[in-house]
Design a protein around this motif. Structure first.
Motif, PDB file in Angstrom:
ATOM      1  N   ARG A   2      44.012  95.958  72.066  1.00  0.00           N
ATOM      2  CA  ARG A   2      43.910  97.139  71.218  1.00  0.00           C
ATOM      3  C   ARG A   2      43.936  98.412  72.057  1.00  0.00           C
ATOM      4  NH1 ARG A   2      38.828  95.034  68.748  1.00  0.00           N
ATOM      5  NH2 ARG A   2      38.090  96.998  69.583  1.00  0.00           N
ATOM      6  N   ARG A   3      44.240  99.519  71.400  1.00  0.00           N
ATOM      7  CA  ARG A   3      44.348 100.805  72.079  1.00  0.00           C
ATOM      8  C   ARG A   3      43.042 101.171  72.803  1.00  0.00           C
ATOM      9  NH1 ARG A   3      47.866 104.833  71.955  1.00  0.00           N
ATOM     10  NH2 ARG A   3      48.977 104.020  70.158  1.00  0.00           N
ATOM     11  N   GLU A   4      41.892 100.891  72.184  1.00  0.00           N
ATOM     12  CA  GLU A   4      40.606 101.217  72.808  1.00  0.00           C
ATOM     13  C   GLU A   4      40.416 100.439  74.102  1.00  0.00           C
ATOM     14  OE1 GLU A   4      40.585  99.949  69.477  1.00  0.00           O
ATOM     15  OE2 GLU A   4      40.792 101.972  68.665  1.00  0.00           O
ATOM     16  N   GLU A   5      40.798  99.168  74.076  1.00  0.00           N
ATOM     17  CA  GLU A   5      40.686  98.335  75.274  1.00  0.00           C
ATOM     18  C   GLU A   5      41.615  98.840  76.372  1.00  0.00           C
ATOM     19  OE1 GLU A   5      41.706  94.649  73.416  1.00  0.00           O
ATOM     20  OE2 GLU A   5      39.606  94.029  73.257  1.00  0.00           O
ATOM     21  N   LYS A   6      42.833  99.234  75.995  1.00  0.00           N
ATOM     22  CA  LYS A   6      43.783  99.769  76.971  1.00  0.00           C
ATOM     23  C   LYS A   6      43.248 101.062  77.581  1.00  0.00           C
ATOM     24  CE  LYS A   6      48.006  97.810  75.048  1.00  0.00           C
ATOM     25  NZ  LYS A   6      49.309  98.095  74.421  1.00  0.00           N
ATOM     26  N   ASN A   7      42.714 101.941  76.740  1.00  0.00           N
ATOM     27  CA  ASN A   7      42.172 103.202  77.247  1.00  0.00           C
ATOM     28  C   ASN A   7      40.986 102.965  78.179  1.00  0.00           C
ATOM     29  OD1 ASN A   7      44.057 104.807  75.957  1.00  0.00           O
ATOM     30  ND2 ASN A   7      42.794 105.105  74.129  1.00  0.00           N
ATOM     31  N   ALA A   8      40.147 102.000  77.843  1.00  0.00           N
ATOM     32  CA  ALA A   8      39.010 101.664  78.702  1.00  0.00           C
ATOM     33  C   ALA A   8      39.501 101.128  80.046  1.00  0.00           C
ATOM     34  CB  ALA A   8      38.106 100.643  78.018  1.00  0.00           C
ATOM     35  N   LEU A   9      40.545 100.300  80.019  1.00  0.00           N
ATOM     36  CA  LEU A   9      41.109  99.755  81.243  1.00  0.00           C
ATOM     37  C   LEU A   9      41.749 100.859  82.092  1.00  0.00           C
ATOM     38  CD1 LEU A   9      41.612  97.219  82.892  1.00  0.00           C
ATOM     39  CD2 LEU A   9      43.692  96.842  81.596  1.00  0.00           C
ATOM     40  N   LYS A  49      39.216  94.839  97.336  1.00  0.00           N
ATOM     41  CA  LYS A  49      39.130  94.485  95.922  1.00  0.00           C
ATOM     42  C   LYS A  49      40.547  94.277  95.400  1.00  0.00           C
ATOM     43  CE  LYS A  49      37.054  95.816  91.606  1.00  0.00           C
ATOM     44  NZ  LYS A  49      36.103  96.680  90.945  1.00  0.00           N
ATOM     45  N   LEU A  50      40.833  93.069  94.914  1.00  0.00           N
ATOM     46  CA  LEU A  50      42.158  92.711  94.401  1.00  0.00           C
ATOM     47  C   LEU A  50      42.124  92.694  92.880  1.00  0.00           C
ATOM     48  CD1 LEU A  50      45.058  91.676  95.039  1.00  0.00           C
ATOM     49  CD2 LEU A  50      44.118  89.373  94.921  1.00  0.00           C
ATOM     50  N   VAL A  51      43.015  93.484  92.253  1.00  0.00           N
ATOM     51  CA  VAL A  51      43.076  93.590  90.802  1.00  0.00           C
ATOM     52  C   VAL A  51      44.522  93.429  90.361  1.00  0.00           C
ATOM     53  CG1 VAL A  51      42.603  95.085  88.822  1.00  0.00           C
ATOM     54  CG2 VAL A  51      41.157  95.228  90.844  1.00  0.00           C
ATOM     55  N   VAL A  52      44.764  92.521  89.413  1.00  0.00           N
ATOM     56  CA  VAL A  52      46.091  92.362  88.824  1.00  0.00           C
ATOM     57  C   VAL A  52      46.152  93.277  87.608  1.00  0.00           C
ATOM     58  CG1 VAL A  52      47.744  90.754  87.786  1.00  0.00           C
ATOM     59  CG2 VAL A  52      46.240  89.981  89.635  1.00  0.00           C
ATOM     60  N   VAL A  53      47.216  94.086  87.531  1.00  0.00           N
ATOM     61  CA  VAL A  53      47.309  95.090  86.466  1.00  0.00           C
ATOM     62  C   VAL A  53      48.686  95.087  85.816  1.00  0.00           C
ATOM     63  CG1 VAL A  53      45.624  96.628  87.529  1.00  0.00           C
ATOM     64  CG2 VAL A  53      48.021  96.885  88.085  1.00  0.00           C
ATOM     65  N   LYS A  54      48.730  95.649  84.625  1.00  0.00           N
ATOM     66  CA  LYS A  54      50.009  95.890  83.959  1.00  0.00           C
ATOM     67  C   LYS A  54      50.553  97.209  84.493  1.00  0.00           C
ATOM     68  CE  LYS A  54      49.600  93.454  79.652  1.00  0.00           C
ATOM     69  NZ  LYS A  54      50.897  93.125  79.124  1.00  0.00           N
ATOM     70  N   ASN A  55      51.846  97.246  84.739  1.00  0.00           N
ATOM     71  CA  ASN A  55      52.474  98.419  85.339  1.00  0.00           C
ATOM     72  C   ASN A  55      52.285  99.687  84.514  1.00  0.00           C
ATOM     73  OD1 ASN A  55      53.438  97.040  87.610  1.00  0.00           O
ATOM     74  ND2 ASN A  55      55.210  96.311  86.489  1.00  0.00           N
ATOM     75  N   THR A  56      52.439  99.581  83.199  1.00  0.00           N
ATOM     76  CA  THR A  56      52.319 100.779  82.357  1.00  0.00           C
ATOM     77  C   THR A  56      50.898 101.333  82.389  1.00  0.00           C
ATOM     78  OG1 THR A  56      51.960  99.366  80.426  1.00  0.00           O
ATOM     79  CG2 THR A  56      54.198 100.178  80.789  1.00  0.00           C
ATOM     80  N   LYS A  59      50.348 103.004  85.796  1.00  0.00           N
ATOM     81  CA  LYS A  59      51.027 104.302  85.849  1.00  0.00           C
ATOM     82  C   LYS A  59      50.191 105.365  85.140  1.00  0.00           C
ATOM     83  CE  LYS A  59      55.285 106.725  84.701  1.00  0.00           C
ATOM     84  NZ  LYS A  59      56.577 106.667  84.044  1.00  0.00           N
ATOM     85  N   LYS A  60      49.672 105.027  83.984  1.00  0.00           N
ATOM     86  CA  LYS A  60      48.832 105.977  83.246  1.00  0.00           C
ATOM     87  C   LYS A  60      47.547 106.288  84.009  1.00  0.00           C
ATOM     88  CE  LYS A  60      50.707 104.908  78.723  1.00  0.00           C
ATOM     89  NZ  LYS A  60      50.490 104.382  77.395  1.00  0.00           N
ATOM     90  N   ALA A  61      46.978 105.289  84.655  1.00  0.00           N
ATOM     91  CA  ALA A  61      45.761 105.503  85.440  1.00  0.00           C
ATOM     92  C   ALA A  61      46.038 106.388  86.652  1.00  0.00           C
ATOM     93  CB  ALA A  61      45.188 104.162  85.890  1.00  0.00           C
ATOM     94  N   LEU A  62      47.182 106.185  87.302  1.00  0.00           N
ATOM     95  CA  LEU A  62      47.555 107.030  88.438  1.00  0.00           C
ATOM     96  C   LEU A  62      47.721 108.482  87.994  1.00  0.00           C
ATOM     97  CD1 LEU A  62      50.112 104.657  90.217  1.00  0.00           C
ATOM     98  CD2 LEU A  62      47.895 105.381  91.122  1.00  0.00           C
TER      99      LEU A  62
END
Length: 174
Positions: A2-9, A49-56, A59-62
């Motif tokens: 969900r959008r809330e989970e994505k924003n939290a991530l 610390k190793l974290v697997v992430v979704k690219n999109t 990118k938003k976090a950067l």
């Protein structure tokens, strides 16, 4: 998701980007569970610390971090991406080189080290050769101590030579 989970991530990733001074973007795809476990264990031992992430999401976090202009990294955000966060800039590069003696991956995509961006696998040797802040401080201290040590040893040896000359003269007079 969900959008809330994505924003939290995204918020959590942005916090980690701001918290750690250095990070590496790597490709760890096609590693089986056992090898991935070994990689994670090695990272833990080296305080990476190793974290697997979704690219999109990365990118938003950067973009959200506001720490630096990370736009040169955006072109590397393809395929599987894992982020290695670290306090010491050269540790992940050394870890990757050592780990790849037995395994084909992780492959370096890019890195943000010492406020500089490195893009491409060909930068791995450069990154591994970089000295950490503590190593540079130790080198500077050693350079500063060297002249002082030379002066002290000259004074000490000069004192011994002087006492030897005085002793020889006193024995000669007798």
């Amino acid at each position: 998701m969900r959008r809330e989970e994505k924003n939290a991530l995204i918020d959590r990733l942005a916090e980690q980007i701001n918290e750690y001074p250095h990070f590496y973007l790597t490709d760890t795809s096609e590693l089986n569970a056992e090898v991935t476990h070994q990689l994670r264990k090695t990272c833990f031992e080296k305080q990476v610390k190793l974290v697997v992430v979704k690219n999109t999401l990365l990118k938003k976090a950067l973009e959200k971090s506001g720490k630096f202009d990370f736009s040169p990294l955006f072109e590397t955000l393809k395929g599987s991406t894992s982020v290695m966060f670290t306090e010491t800039g050269n540790v992940p590069a050394k870890l990757i080189k050592e780990f790849r003696k037995a395994h084909p991956k992780p492959v370096l995509k890019a890195a943000f080290v010492e406020e500089s961006i490195y893009v491409g696998e060909n930068q791995l040797d450069v990154l591994a050769a970089l000295k950490s802040k503590n190593e540079l401080i130790a080198d500077i201290v050693a350079l500063l101590q060297s002249p002082a040590k030379n002066v002290i040893s000259s004074l000490q040896s000069g004192g011994q030579q002087l006492s030897g000359v005085i002793k020889a003269l006193s024995e000669k007079e007798q």
